[in-house]
Design an enzyme around this catalytic site. Sequence first.
Site, PDB file in Angstrom:
ATOM      1  N   TYR A  85       1.140  -1.261  -0.083  1.00 24.82           N
ATOM      2  CA  TYR A  85       0.122   0.281  -0.063  1.00 24.82           C
ATOM      3  C   TYR A  85       0.802   1.362   0.168  1.00 24.82           C
ATOM      4  O   TYR A  85       0.604   2.313  -1.040  1.00 24.82           O
ATOM      5  CB  TYR A  85      -1.140   0.139   1.412  1.00 24.82           C
ATOM      6  CG  TYR A  85      -2.519   1.133   1.057  1.00 24.82           C
ATOM      7  CD1 TYR A  85      -3.577   0.431   0.811  1.00 24.82           C
ATOM      8  CD2 TYR A  85      -1.405   2.339   1.988  1.00 24.82           C
ATOM      9  CE1 TYR A  85      -4.077   1.747   0.491  1.00 24.82           C
ATOM     10  CE2 TYR A  85      -2.885   3.195   1.599  1.00 24.82           C
ATOM     11  CZ  TYR A  85      -4.023   3.035   1.755  1.00 24.82           C
ATOM     12  OH  TYR A  85      -4.715   3.720   1.270  1.00 24.82           O
ATOM     13  N   CYS A  86       1.418   1.363   0.983  1.00 28.48           N
ATOM     14  CA  CYS A  86       2.777   2.853   1.119  1.00 28.48           C
ATOM     15  C   CYS A  86       3.851   3.009  -0.103  1.00 28.48           C
ATOM     16  O   CYS A  86       3.647   3.733  -0.313  1.00 28.48           O
ATOM     17  CB  CYS A  86       3.737   2.554   2.510  1.00 28.48           C
ATOM     18  SG  CYS A  86       2.051   2.471   3.831  1.00 28.48           S
TER      19      CYS A  86
END
Length: 343
Positions: A85-86
């Site tokens: 996600y990051c």
Amino acid sequence: MLTHVRHVTPVAPAAAEGAVARVYGQLAEDFGVLAPPVLLHSPAPAVLRACWSMLRESMLAEGLVDRAAKEVVAAAVSEGNRCPYCVEVHGATVAGLLGRRDGDGDGDALHDPGLRALAEWARHSGARGGARRRPPFPAAHAPELIGVAVAFHYLNRMVSVFLQDSVLPPAPAGIRAGARRVAARVMAALARPGRPPGRSLELLPPAPPEADLAWAAGQPHVAAAFARAGHAVRVAGEAALPERARERVLACLADPPPPEPAGGRWFDAAVAELPPPERPLARLALLTALAPYRVVDADVAACRAVGVDDATLVSATAWASLAAARRIGASLHEDRTSHAGEA
């Protein structure tokens, strides 16, 4: 954005009050979006304030290091921590800031050798001992760059537990590639304006500096943010986890398992001496600190079965995440001082 969060129910923006509303207001103005990695903390307002202050003062606030370099660190730390996600969010921001048309911010593909070295340092920043890389920056940049690394070692752990794996919805590869290009342009536009340092500090009371935060001393707003955030998270963690559970997590951080302990047996054994009602949350905290990518729904369900609520779940995992991140920050500072004058 709220739909990205799992396991807990974040406070909806329209329902936010008090300190939560103040954080949401700063987040919208300074980051440009109500970012799910911050929103997920909202069931525990003090931890929410701490998370935002660490992120804002290290990543967003104006200083000696430009935003592109900070985003390279964020993306590379996230890659090292297996936090897709990051990686997507901050890789897209890197690509947009550097003008890459493919929307890909992969550190190995960076043209600038200084940024490539920075990505390599950040990607290995959580490694043990000799596996870390020599800091490729001057001492004056350490508060901001180590600050971003610590913030993302913290955030990656929380995101791995509480957010879905991807920012983008399921789609064919061609559509996702186009979405990445759009995301790169949007994130770069949001990242360019500078933000004055110190705005988030009013959210938390002053706290004395601690020895493991010595890396932050050169930038007062960074030092204050991490000291205040650390105190807030420690208080929340003490309320969420019994002392013997916290001691167990800290002991395992000091003497961690092999990189890939077989199944969950090592984690089961690590908390076996605790009273049965304390084991699920202690085990989740330990997983969050050491192997957050291995947390599954059943780990959270076991905590729910013994009565753990949203605020306790966020507070316990935040305490474990920050304990792990601060150890890493202290090690990076040791690396920096041992190579003083070489960068």
